[in-house]
Design an enzyme around this catalytic site. Structure first.
Site, PDB file in Angstrom:
ATOM      1  N   HIS A 161       0.808  -1.217   0.000  1.00 36.40           N
ATOM      2  CA  HIS A 161       0.000   0.000   0.000  1.00 36.40           C
ATOM      3  C   HIS A 161       0.848   1.276   0.000  1.00 36.40           C
ATOM      4  CE1 HIS A 161      -3.803   1.723  -0.243  1.00 36.40           C
ATOM      5  NE2 HIS A 161      -4.356   1.377   0.889  1.00 36.40           N
ATOM      6  N   ARG A 162       2.162   1.152   0.192  1.00 30.47           N
ATOM      7  CA  ARG A 162       3.030   2.322   0.031  1.00 30.47           C
ATOM      8  C   ARG A 162       3.143   2.704  -1.442  1.00 30.47           C
ATOM      9  NH1 ARG A 162       8.422   0.097   2.705  1.00 30.47           N
ATOM     10  NH2 ARG A 162       7.840  -1.552   1.214  1.00 30.47           N
TER      11      ARG A 162
END
Length: 462
Positions: A433-434
């Site tokens: 999700h980064r």
């Protein structure tokens, strides 16, 4: 003219090489030669298992096996000799290692005459000299007076200078901690140096003579763990399994995982698989649902290239990859490995089928090379072969996404307004999700699902 015998031939040592990037050790799985066997340059002599794969090691010269340094099942550090080979001819002989030069005896400098203690009328004492103290270190007055005690030597009355016991700083600290006077210790080291063993030997009889005082009993060391071998089996964690466990823990606690799911009607894809099996161009190639799902993922990445990236924590940068090295998770007897197909994005469907076939067969034989498991960008894991609907896969370290394929089975499905039995599967996409937000991850998964529902999109989108 006599022939050089094996005993007379020079012996060369073959050391454990680094068969991967940064690997420090490997386990010897199997020896293919024994002492007395003749070997030739390039002949495989053993198979070893690293933290990434099983690898066969060839010997780099001709000769006769002199000795196997380690038995099978031993883990050996990189750079350690594992086999000795007697080679014939001086040209094959390794250059002899230079013998270490003997360390020069320490030359003790004579003290200036003005600082040498003497008895009046007898001149400077030459019976012993003291070592020069370290710069900046002052000798306490009591120690100096004790070190320079004048003892009358018979009728001559010559002063004898007592030398400070020779010992390295760690040994002196040990003696201080144990309450041992170094002057009472008999040295056993070279040049009269006191060793750690000498200090322990000196304290042992003292400890035996002193009465035992135990107001507070020392904590007992834990008893060795025992178990019933008929009810339990212990398997050492090493090699591929150890590396996989470390990688998964590192990935799970480094990259914030998000997983999305979609259930897909893949009936048309399954029909296409059967048609491709009859195609002349695909004859002899591995054609299965995995092949078309892999192609669908590659097309989805082409349409959404930002998903194919990695996170450089040191540089605080997102690295976008303009190539796809497609990893395929493979379960082997030695554990889970993830070899990848290099530049999978540039392959045609027949080429992709060839690469998948080679990858799977190599993994099953345990011959996957470390290079084949490096540099992956995205991965596919097929848990459907085990009858599982789907899962929440953990990212392969350094990658941004992994697609899990569930089992394909007949289910009631609304098709053209009617409930019919259709071939259905569930896909799960985990992503970092980064790098990948919900919108991007959803687009990738939706594209894969759309292609599998209507595989003709492979032509228009690919």
């Amino acid at each position: 003219m006599t022939t050089m015998t094996e005993a007379e031939a020079p012996v060369r040592e073959f050391k454990m090489p680094d068969v991967g990037e940064g690997l420090t050790e490997a386990e010897i799985l199997k020896w293919y030669v024994q002492p007395g066997d003749t070997v030739t340059d390039g002949q495989v002599v053993c198979e070893v298992e690293t933290a990434k794969a099983a690898v066969e090691l060839p010997i780099p010269y001709d000769g006769v096996v002199h000795e196997l340094r380690f038995p099978e099942g031993t883990t050996v550090a990189v750079g350690t000799s594992i086999i000795a080979v007697a080679v014939a001819g001086s040209s094959a002989e390794a250059p002899p290692e230079p013998k270490p030069k003997p360390k020069p005896e320490p030359v003790e400098e004579a003290k200036p005459a003005a600082r040498t203690p003497v008895l009046v009328g007898y001149g400077v004492s030459t019976s012993a000299t003291k070592r020069r103290p370290r710069k900046g270190a002052e000798i306490p007055a009591q120690e100096a007076s004790a070190a320079v005690q004048g003892e009358l030597n018979g009728h001559a009355g010559i002063a004898v200078v007592e030398r400070r016991p020779l010992a390295k700083p760690p040994v002196r600290k040990l003696a201080k901690d144990l309450g041992v006077d170094l002057a009472t210790v008999t040295p056993s080291g070279p040049d009269g140096i006191i060793t750690r063993e000498d200090v322990h030997a000196a304290v042992a009889p003292v400890a035996a003579a002193e009465p035992v005082q135990a107001p507070t009993p020392a904590p007992l060391s834990p008893a060795p763990v025992t178990y019933d071998t008929t009810r339990e089996t212990r398997i050492p964690v090493k090699g591929v399994r150890k590396a996989t466990a470390a990688a998964m823990v590192g990935s799970a606690f480094t990259a914030p995982h998000v997983t999305e799911f979609v259930t897909v009607d893949v009936t048309r894809t399954m029909k296409l698989v059967e048609e491709l099996k009859q195609d002349k161009e695909m004859q002899g190639r591995r054609v299965n649902p995995l092949l078309l799902i892999a192609k669908a993922l590659l097309v989805a990445i082409k349409r959404n290239p930002d998903v194919n990236a990695s996170w450089d924590d040191a540089a605080q940068e997102i690295v976008l990859k303009h190539y796809v090295n497609l990893g395929i998770a493979a379960a082997t007897p030695r554990g889970l490995i993830v070899p990848n197909i290099k530049d999978a994005h540039a392959k045609t469907l027949p080429q992709l089928a060839d690469s998948l076939g080679e990858l799977v067969s190599t993994a099953r034989d345990g011959k996957t090379s470390p290079a084949a498991m490096q540099g992956g960008t995205v991965t596919i894991t097929n848990v459907g072969v085990f009858g599982i609907d789907t899962g929440t896969p953990i990212l392969n370290p350094g990658e941004s996404a992994i697609l899990a394929i569930g089992t394909i089975k007949l289910q009631p499905w609304v098709h053209k307004g009617k409930v019919k039995p259709r071939q259905v599967t569930t896909l799960a996409l985990s992503f970092d999700h980064r790098l990948v937000d919900g919108e991007l991850g959803s687009k990738v998964l939706a594209d894969v699902a759309a292609i599998l529902e209507q595989p003709k999109r492979l032509i228009t989108w690919g």
